[in-house]
Structures are given as C-alpha cells and as structure tokens.
Design a protein around this motif. Structure first.
Motif, PDB file in Angstrom:
ATOM      1  N   SER A 108       1.019  -1.130   0.006  1.00 26.07           N
ATOM      2  CA  SER A 108      -0.041   0.028   0.096  1.00 26.07           C
ATOM      3  C   SER A 108       0.692   1.147   0.119  1.00 26.07           C
ATOM      4  N   SER A 109       0.255   2.303  -0.341  1.00 19.61           N
ATOM      5  CA  SER A 109       0.947   3.680  -0.407  1.00 19.61           C
ATOM      6  C   SER A 109      -0.292   4.507  -0.166  1.00 19.61           C
ATOM      7  N   GLY A 110      -0.012   5.564   0.881  1.00 16.95           N
ATOM      8  CA  GLY A 110      -1.013   6.748   0.909  1.00 16.95           C
ATOM      9  C   GLY A 110      -2.227   6.400   2.041  1.00 16.95           C
ATOM     10  N   ALA A 111      -2.014   5.124   2.765  1.00 14.97           N
ATOM     11  CA  ALA A 111      -3.201   4.745   3.557  1.00 14.97           C
ATOM     12  C   ALA A 111      -3.578   6.006   4.563  1.00 14.97           C
ATOM     13  N   THR A 112      -5.031   5.950   4.783  1.00 16.23           N
ATOM     14  CA  THR A 112      -5.311   6.968   5.961  1.00 16.23           C
ATOM     15  C   THR A 112      -6.174   6.440   6.700  1.00 16.23           C
ATOM     16  N   LEU A 113      -6.377   6.914   8.151  1.00 17.61           N
ATOM     17  CA  LEU A 113      -7.069   6.219   9.150  1.00 17.61           C
ATOM     18  C   LEU A 113      -7.755   7.309   9.996  1.00 17.61           C
ATOM     19  N   THR A 114      -8.877   7.014  10.156  1.00 16.62           N
ATOM     20  CA  THR A 114      -9.914   7.979  11.013  1.00 16.62           C
ATOM     21  C   THR A 114     -10.464   7.125  12.103  1.00 16.62           C
ATOM     22  N   VAL A 115     -10.668   7.928  13.349  1.00 17.15           N
ATOM     23  CA  VAL A 115     -11.283   7.249  14.375  1.00 17.15           C
ATOM     24  C   VAL A 115     -12.480   8.191  14.684  1.00 17.15           C
ATOM     25  N   ASN A 116     -13.706   7.634  14.575  1.00 21.32           N
ATOM     26  CA  ASN A 116     -15.015   8.421  14.618  1.00 21.32           C
ATOM     27  C   ASN A 116     -14.945   9.728  13.857  1.00 21.32           C
ATOM     28  N   GLY A 117     -14.064   9.771  12.684  1.00 19.93           N
ATOM     29  CA  GLY A 117     -14.115  10.869  11.627  1.00 19.93           C
ATOM     30  C   GLY A 117     -12.762  11.731  11.910  1.00 19.93           C
ATOM     31  N   GLU A 118     -11.965  11.671  13.048  1.00 20.56           N
ATOM     32  CA  GLU A 118     -10.986  12.460  13.448  1.00 20.56           C
ATOM     33  C   GLU A 118      -9.699  11.609  12.787  1.00 20.56           C
ATOM     34  N   PRO A 119      -8.956  12.375  12.090  1.00 17.61           N
ATOM     35  CA  PRO A 119      -7.611  11.684  11.529  1.00 17.61           C
ATOM     36  C   PRO A 119      -6.720  11.256  12.324  1.00 17.61           C
ATOM     37  N   VAL A 120      -6.022  10.007  12.283  1.00 16.75           N
ATOM     38  CA  VAL A 120      -5.142   9.232  13.015  1.00 16.75           C
ATOM     39  C   VAL A 120      -3.951   9.172  12.219  1.00 16.75           C
ATOM     40  N   ALA A 121      -2.641   9.471  12.612  1.00 17.66           N
ATOM     41  CA  ALA A 121      -1.168   9.343  11.761  1.00 17.66           C
ATOM     42  C   ALA A 121      -1.098   7.745  11.545  1.00 17.66           C
ATOM     43  N   VAL A 122      -1.010   7.476  10.423  1.00 16.87           N
ATOM     44  CA  VAL A 122      -0.695   6.144   9.719  1.00 16.87           C
ATOM     45  C   VAL A 122       1.045   5.704   9.623  1.00 16.87           C
TER      46      VAL A 122
END
Length: 673
Positions: free
Chosen positions: A515-529
């Motif tokens: 993968s490349s450029g993965a994103t992560l959110t918790v309850n809509g708030e961004p979290v560093a990947v």
C-alpha cells in the motif's frame, strides 16, 4: 476468550480461537461458508466412497471390519487425518450434532486400529492382519512419521473442540512411539522424518496437555536430524543451524521450518530464530512467485550441494536456485504454499512483524485460492503461472506422483482442477487451511490486538486483566480498500462494578506492504498512519459505537521481476491491492493468441465488475498491444514487419483462472515501450 493456550512464552502474539475471531461477512466470510457447505462434505464423500477413494476403507480393513488389501499411496492416512482436522474446525465454528457424532465414530475407528505401542500406519497393519511380512519404517517414502504427525494434530484439535479424549489418547500414544524411536532408533527416525508434520504436532500436544515430555521430544527431533547425514531433498544435508539457503522439497522445507518456529516460541532459542529469519528472507527475496507460490521445480537435482557428482542429491518438488522461477512448468504444489502460511504465521507470532502477514496475505489471495475451484469442489495439485496450448511434452497432472504413476496426462491445455486426485494430499490440506483461516485474522499480544488480514472479520477478545474489545469489520476488501471497524462492545473490570469505563486495549491495524497513502480515522478524526509493511497503533478508551476507518488506496500496479528471473525478462505482471491478475484465452478477441498480447508502458487499467462461475470478482480492462503472430512450427523465425494493433482485453484475478473450461493463461505479459 483469550488466546488458545497459555504457552508460547517467547512469542509476542498468541492466536485466537473461533470464539474470538470469525469470518462472518465479506470475501473470507463467503469462503468460510463455501468451505463449510461444499468443500468439507465433498471431500468426505470422496474419502468414504470405496469407488472413489480408499481413505476410509483402509481403516475399516485395518480394524477387521472389511476384507482386502491396502490401496492408495502410503500417505493416505495423513490425508484422512487432515480432512478430520477440517471437519473438527467446522464443528468449532458451526456446531452440528450429526457431524460431531460422525467425527467421534471416525475417531473411535482410528483408535481401534492403533497398536499398543502407538504405531499406526494402515499399510503395515493391514499386511500384518493378512499374515504378510510388514516392518515399520522399512521405507522412508512410507511417510509413517508424516501420518503420525497429522494424527496428533487432529487428536489435539478434537480434544480442544469437543473435550473428547478418544483421539487425544491416540495422539499421546503416537507421540510415545515417536519418543521411543528418538531414544532407541534415532537413525530410523531421522531417515523416515520426511514431510515433518510431527514437529508441529508434538508442540501442539505440549500446548494442549502442558506435559513437557512433548517439548523435550521436539528438541530430540532436531538433535536426531542434525546427527543424520542426508541430502538436500529433505533439508538434512546440514544441521539446521548451519543452513543459509532453502533447498530441496518445498513442502518438507516449509513444514520443518514451521515446526522449528514453534519450538522457538517455547524455548526462546535466539540463534535458531535468527536461522529461520535468514531462511525466510532467502525464500521471499529470491524464490517466491509473485502469486505466493513456493517450490518452482517439478524435479531437479542439487548442483550446488557438492562438487562431486556422486554427492548430488535428487530434489523433488523443489525450491530451485535463486530467481529460478519458470512459468509454464512451475510446480508450486498447493501443500507447499500452505506450508509457507504455516511457517509465516509462526514467525509472525514470534516477531509481530507485519512483513510476515504480508506474505500470508500474498499466498492466501493468490496461490492458496487458485488451488481450489470457485465452486469449492475441484482442486489443483500444482499452480503454474502460465498455461499454453499444444505443449510438445506432458506436464505432470495433479494426481501424478513419482511413487504411484498414473496414466499419461491429457494435453496441457486440458489441465483442469479435479474433484479427486490419486495423490490426495492437497485437497484436505486446502480444506483444513480454509476451515481454520479465521485463526489468521488477528492475534492478541501483551500490547494489544493485532489485526493481520482483512475481508469480513468479527473479533472479540478479553485480556487477562478483564479488558474486552469486540469489533466488526465491514467493507469489500480485496476489491475495495475502504475498511470500517465498528466497536460492538468494550468494557473493563472496572465497568463490571458499575462504572462507565471502556476498554483501553490498543488496536494494531496492518498497513500492507503493497500500500501507499493509507489514511486512518477514528470517529471521523484523522490518526497518523505508520509506514507500509507495519502495524499502526491506535490507543484510546474504546466505547461501543466507535468507528475506525482504514482506507488503503488500490491503484493498479504494473510490476517487473529481478534481472536474474530470466523467464520474466521484458515482461510485467499486474496487481491491484493483494490480488495478482492474469489473462485467459477466454477473454481474448477472436483470432488473438495468448502470446500476442502485450502491455504498453503507461497503459491504464479500469476495474470492472465481473462474474466467473457465479462468483463476483473485480476484473481489469485495458487496451493491449497485439503483437504479430508467429509460425508455431519454427524454432526461430524472422520478425514480421507488421503494424502493431490494439484491442480491449480483460484480466481476471489469478485465483479465478481455470473455472471456465480448458484454455490458456498467463500472469506475465510482454512489455511494449
């Protein structure tokens, strides 16, 4: 439920049983249902029908319930035990009183055949019953220790799932026989220890019983092997700690190293762990097909083992030299690919290194699933990367073995999956791997829950201090990279006393190496990947209703091979997410042959919904370059001065090939600049 056992003191991660990890929806949920409803019953239909298979009949004859001679290969007992393990796994995930009764009946039959000293091998026992000469361990290719290993594994699983000791007692007796060999007949044990399922098995028995004699027995297996002067075919030319590259029979190698990894998890042997890491890298970096296939060669030799011709080992179903990765003649036995999963999951447990999960996923979505039809009822023994018409030589069919030859194979373009193979080791191995595939979804460590594979899981874990975290995964992986994990329950020991506190179990989500450029959110708030090929840690007080969304972009990737992988020179393969693609003649325009299709550099690939044999897949469409045709009879010919044309073609997932009748196929395609 926590991990399945309290042992594995030197492993960072512990596996989860069926109450803690399930494939309940999505891609792997469908595979689970197919395995339960089609594969396991279909294999039983074969094994229990004397007109198809001698699997059950051999045990009935050995028990004196029928008359006759042993038929089938000498490893048939082990294949029967593998089906039994698959059926037990089905019983764990989908309780069925009728199946439970059948399994107990089969277990009693097996136990009734076993000698008092723990030996159980139906060819020998039948010969003795028929007053014929029969000596145990007379021929290493009788596979007695392989059979006993699978008996022990099935016995442990039967006990863990049902509580019955019928087969567990047989497992203990079988281990006792192996212990007697290790003590009193070490040479016979070492010579017969091919396809060493017994390494993993006795560790399973140790973990189920807590009896350290079985751990000591595993260590004895290594000592006996290291004292034996063997050859490369069975990885016993050198002591295991002196091995630097993987050579010889791929199934035997992968089983051996998986068993040694189990031993490391119990003993913490850092030197042996380093050896296994070195050997793993040799496979993954120089000998692994893009599909996760392992064991490139049908038959060969060990030209690098010794400068003296009389010391060269014959090598069967083998890892070849580095980068020796043929396409049409690729062997990639289904059992070898499964063995790589077994080895990889144990290394993952030891290290919590996501790179091992990457390889497990690579094997699972490609070479594992290619070994079984989309209907779940036909099987491949070998998994080539290319199939072409009118070969001037026969390729071994799935049912052929060096020990039990079958009639000449049909033309190579007729090579299809078969419902029953005379060499039946792979189908029940495929069944038990898929029936227990929920165990590969996630693991529990001291620092939280690790999610390894995606595709429709439901996870529910409780730590030793009473914290609980339950998650439901939703999405269309591997066709889409958008994954949603919803917390369905979260509690701690404090909340049980009336407080509203949630669970603080850290969640570790694998960011695949592809993968490349993965994103992560918790309850809509961004979290560093974190970086690809690692786990991203999410730590918080979880409460029911929390939503974690992981997005893994899935652009189509066009991949080349190493310069020394000669058969892939100036060719490319196509992958999207974890899925490798191929082209089949069924998807080519009329009049266009497989060898004429080329990929232009920079070509665009469009994902499209498709259906093959009633199963939904995502195919890829592109404008391919159509090369000039050639004279099929000429070894060499002038290059035609013909203008290149283009045509719209479709690529399908490699695991789905061969489900539309006979035809040609290729993973690797020529590249046009």
């Amino acid at each position: 439920m926590t991990a399945t056992t309290a042992t594995r003191a030197h492993a960072r991660l512990r596996p989860l049983g069926a109450t803690s990890a399930r494939w309940e929806s999505g891609f792997w949920g469908d595979v689970h249902d197919r395995t339960r409803d089609v594969t396991i019953p279909q294999i039983w239909s074969s094994l229990s029908d004397p007109a198809v298979s001698p699997g059950l009949t051999n045990f009935r004859i050995a028990a004196g319930l029928a008359q006759g001679e042993h038929t089938g290969p000498p490893f048939m007992d082990g294949d029967f035990y593998k089906w039994l393990e698959a059926a037990i796994a089905r019983l764990e995930t989908d309780p069925d009183p009728e199946l439970a009764a059948r399994i107990e009946e089969v277990a009693r039959l097996i136990a009734s055949v076993q000698r008092e000293d723990g030996y159980l091998h139906t060819p020998t026992i039948i010969s003795t019953r028929n007053h014929q000469d029969a000596i145990e361990l007379a021929d290493r290719f009788n596979f007695e220790t392989y059979n006993l290993g699978h008996l022990i594994t099935a016995g442990v699983r039967h006990y863990e799932v049902t509580g019955s000791t019928t087969l567990l007692d047989a497992a203990r007796k079988a281990a006792g026989f192996l212990e007697d060999l290790a003590t009193n007949k070490p040479l016979e044990l070492a010579r017969s220890a091919i396809c060493p399922s017994h390494y993993m098995a006795v560790i399973d028995l140790y973990r189920a019983t807590g009896d350290e004699q079985y751990l000591r027995l595993s260590e004895a297996f290594v000592r006996v092997r290291d004292d034996f002067e063997g050859g490369d075919d069975n990885q016993d030319r050198l002591p295991v700690r002196e091995q630097t590259v993987v050579a010889g029979h791929a199934v035997r190698a992968n089983y051996l190293y998986a068993g040694l990894a189990d031993l490391v998890a119990e003993t913490g042997d850092e030197e042996l762990e380093a050896v296994l890491e070195r050997l793993w890298r040799d496979v993954v970096d120089t000998k692994l097909y893009i599909t996760g296939g392992a064991g490139a060669l049908y038959d060969g030799a060990s030209p690098d083992g010794s400068p003296w011709q009389d010391q060269i080992s014959r090598v069967h179903q083998a890892y070849g030299r580095a980068y020796q990765l043929p396409h049409t003649t690729a062997h990639n036995e289904s059992c070898a690919n499964i063995g790589l999963i077994l080895w990889g999951e144990r290394m993952l447990s030891l290290t919590a290194d996501a790179g091992y999960a990457d390889v497990i996923e690579q094997v699972a979505f490609n070479s594992l699933l290619s070994s079984i039809s989309l209907a779940g009822s036909e099987y491949f023994y070998t998994n080539p990367l290319r199939q072409v018409r009118e070969l001037p030589y026969p390729l071994r069919r799935p049912g052929d073995t060096a020990i039990h030859p079958t009639p000449p194979p049909p033309p190579s373009d007729e090579r299809l999956r078969e419902p029953y193979l005379s060499c039946f080791c792979c189908p029940p191995n495929i069944a038990r791997t898929l029936a227990r595939f929920h165990e590969r979804a996630a693991s529990l460590g001291e620092d939280g829950l690790y999610v390894h594979l995606y595709g429709g899981s439901r996870l529910d874990v409780t730590t030793d201090d009473g914290r609980r975290l339950a998650l439901r995964e939703d999405g269309e992986y591997p066709w889409s990279g958008r994954l949603t994990f919803t917390v369905t329950d979260a509690s701690s020991s404090r909340s049980l006393s009336g407080s509203a506190a949630g669970s603080g179990i850290p969640l570790h989500l694998r960011v695949p190496g592809w993968s490349s450029g993965a994103t992560l959110t918790v309850n809509g708030e961004p979290v560093a990947v974190s970086a690809p090929g690692t786990y991203t840690r999410v730590e918080r007080e979880w409460t029911a209703g929390d939503v974690v969304e992981l997005t893994l972009p899935m652009p189509v990737r066009v991949l080349r091979a190493h310069r020394l992988a000669e058969e892939a020179t100036n060719q490319v393969a196509v992958r999207r997410g974890p899925v490798v693609y191929c082209i089949e003649s069924a998807d080519l325009p009329e009049g266009v042959a497989l060898e004429q299709v080329a990929v232009r550099r920079g070509a665009a690939f469009t994902p499209v919904e498709a259906e093959i044999a009633g199963r939904r897949v995502v195919a890829l469409e592109t404008d391919a370059v159509i090369l000039p045709g050639a004279d099929d009879d000429a070894l060499y010919d002038d290059l035609a001065d013909t203008e290149l044309t283009t045509a719209r073609v479709r690529l399908v997932p490699y695991f789905a090939w061969g489900n539309r009748g006979a035809g040609e196929m290729s993973v690797w395609l020529p590249l046009v600049w």
